[in-house]
Design a protein around this motif. Structure first.
Motif, short mmCIF file in Angstrom:
data_model
loop_
_atom_site.label_atom_id
_atom_site.label_comp_id
_atom_site.label_asym_id
_atom_site.label_seq_id
_atom_site.Cartn_x
_atom_site.Cartn_y
_atom_site.Cartn_z
N LEU A 14 -25.66 32.30 1.75
CA LEU A 14 -25.17 32.19 3.13
C LEU A 14 -23.83 31.47 3.20
CD1 LEU A 14 -28.37 31.34 5.19
CD2 LEU A 14 -27.01 33.43 5.27
N ASP A 15 -23.62 30.52 2.30
CA ASP A 15 -22.37 29.76 2.31
C ASP A 15 -21.15 30.60 1.93
OD1 ASP A 15 -23.78 27.49 3.01
OD2 ASP A 15 -23.98 26.79 0.93
N LEU A 16 -21.38 31.79 1.38
CA LEU A 16 -20.28 32.68 1.01
C LEU A 16 -19.75 33.48 2.19
CD1 LEU A 16 -21.66 34.12 -2.35
CD2 LEU A 16 -20.12 32.17 -2.02
N TYR A 17 -20.50 33.50 3.30
CA TYR A 17 -20.18 34.36 4.44
C TYR A 17 -19.62 33.56 5.61
CZ TYR A 17 -22.77 38.00 2.05
OH TYR A 17 -23.19 38.93 1.13
N ALA A 18 -18.68 34.17 6.33
CA ALA A 18 -18.17 33.58 7.57
C ALA A 18 -19.29 33.62 8.62
CB ALA A 18 -16.96 34.37 8.06
N ASP A 19 -19.18 32.74 9.61
CA ASP A 19 -20.19 32.70 10.68
C ASP A 19 -20.35 34.04 11.37
OD1 ASP A 19 -20.79 30.01 10.25
OD2 ASP A 19 -19.34 29.32 11.74
N ALA A 21 -19.59 37.11 10.03
CA ALA A 21 -19.51 38.20 9.05
C ALA A 21 -20.34 39.40 9.50
CB ALA A 21 -20.02 37.71 7.69
N VAL A 22 -19.89 40.57 9.07
CA VAL A 22 -20.61 41.82 9.35
C VAL A 22 -20.89 42.50 8.01
CG1 VAL A 22 -20.54 44.07 10.48
CG2 VAL A 22 -19.47 42.09 11.57
N GLU A 69 -6.99 41.19 1.01
CA GLU A 69 -8.27 40.66 1.47
C GLU A 69 -9.46 41.45 0.93
OE1 GLU A 69 -8.25 40.62 5.75
OE2 GLU A 69 -7.27 38.66 5.81
N VAL A 70 -9.21 42.65 0.39
CA VAL A 70 -10.31 43.56 0.03
C VAL A 70 -10.45 43.67 -1.48
CG1 VAL A 70 -11.18 45.93 0.20
CG2 VAL A 70 -10.07 44.86 2.17
N VAL A 96 -15.74 44.58 -0.12
CA VAL A 96 -15.85 43.26 0.51
C VAL A 96 -14.48 42.79 0.99
CG1 VAL A 96 -16.57 40.86 0.14
CG2 VAL A 96 -17.77 42.72 -1.05
N ARG A 97 -14.47 42.30 2.23
CA ARG A 97 -13.25 41.69 2.80
C ARG A 97 -13.47 40.18 2.85
NH1 ARG A 97 -8.94 43.43 5.33
NH2 ARG A 97 -9.81 45.52 5.55
N VAL A 98 -12.55 39.45 2.21
CA VAL A 98 -12.63 37.99 2.13
C VAL A 98 -11.42 37.42 2.84
CG1 VAL A 98 -12.69 36.00 0.59
CG2 VAL A 98 -13.88 38.10 -0.06
N ARG A 99 -11.69 36.47 3.73
CA ARG A 99 -10.60 35.81 4.46
C ARG A 99 -10.85 34.30 4.41
NH1 ARG A 99 -10.71 38.66 9.50
NH2 ARG A 99 -9.63 40.30 8.34
N GLN A 100 -9.86 33.57 4.01
CA GLN A 100 -9.95 32.10 3.89
C GLN A 100 -11.16 31.69 3.06
OE1 GLN A 100 -9.78 30.69 7.94
NE2 GLN A 100 -7.58 31.08 8.09
N GLY A 101 -11.41 32.45 1.99
CA GLY A 101 -12.46 32.11 1.05
C GLY A 101 -13.87 32.50 1.45
#
Length: 132
Positions: A14-19, A21-22, A69-70, A96-101
């Motif tokens: 869960l800590d890998l995902y933004a609040d 996230a989709v 980001e992808v 996967v799209r990653v933004r600000q870690g």
């Protein structure tokens, strides 16, 4: 992410995902329900925690894209369900799209038929196609 899944460290995932996230699983019947935010992800990981399986990721290839980001991960989950004894080898591609870690979006293209068959739940998955 793969280490968390194969190590069954669901809470850490869960800590890998933004609040907000989709996560989508396009190969589930009719695309399945999208997971919106950490609460949906928590419920999803809680369901996974109930399954009796051992697996590892093999043949992992990370593809860079033109979008910084992808990232695309291509791999195979190899393992077995301990309650059925059935082994599986299931190919996957995660976009996967990653933004600000943090993961903000993921499209997980997984071989759900192979997983369902090994888990003894193929009728349940196929029923999603038949009854929709």
């Amino acid at each position: 992410m793969l280490d968390g899944v194969t190590g069954k460290r669901w809470a850490e995932l869960l800590d890998l995902y933004a609040d907000d996230a989709v996560v989508r699983h396009p190969f589930l019947p009719f695309g399945g329900p999208a997971l919106y935010g950490r609460e949906d992800l928590r419920a999803h990981f809680n369901q996974a925690a109930e399954l009796s399986f051992e697996m590892r990721a093999r043949d992992v290839v990370i593809h860079q894209t033109g979008d910084p980001e992808v990232v695309i991960g291509e791999f195979r989950y190899v393992g077995r369900f301990t309650d059925t004894g059935r082994e599986f080898s299931a190919p996957n591609i995660f976009v996967v799209r990653v933004r600000q870690g943090l993961i903000v979006e993921s499209r997980d293209y997984a071989d759900h038929l192979t997983f369902a068959d090994a888990a003894g739940r193929l009728d349940e998955l196929v029923g999603g196609y038949v009854h929709h």
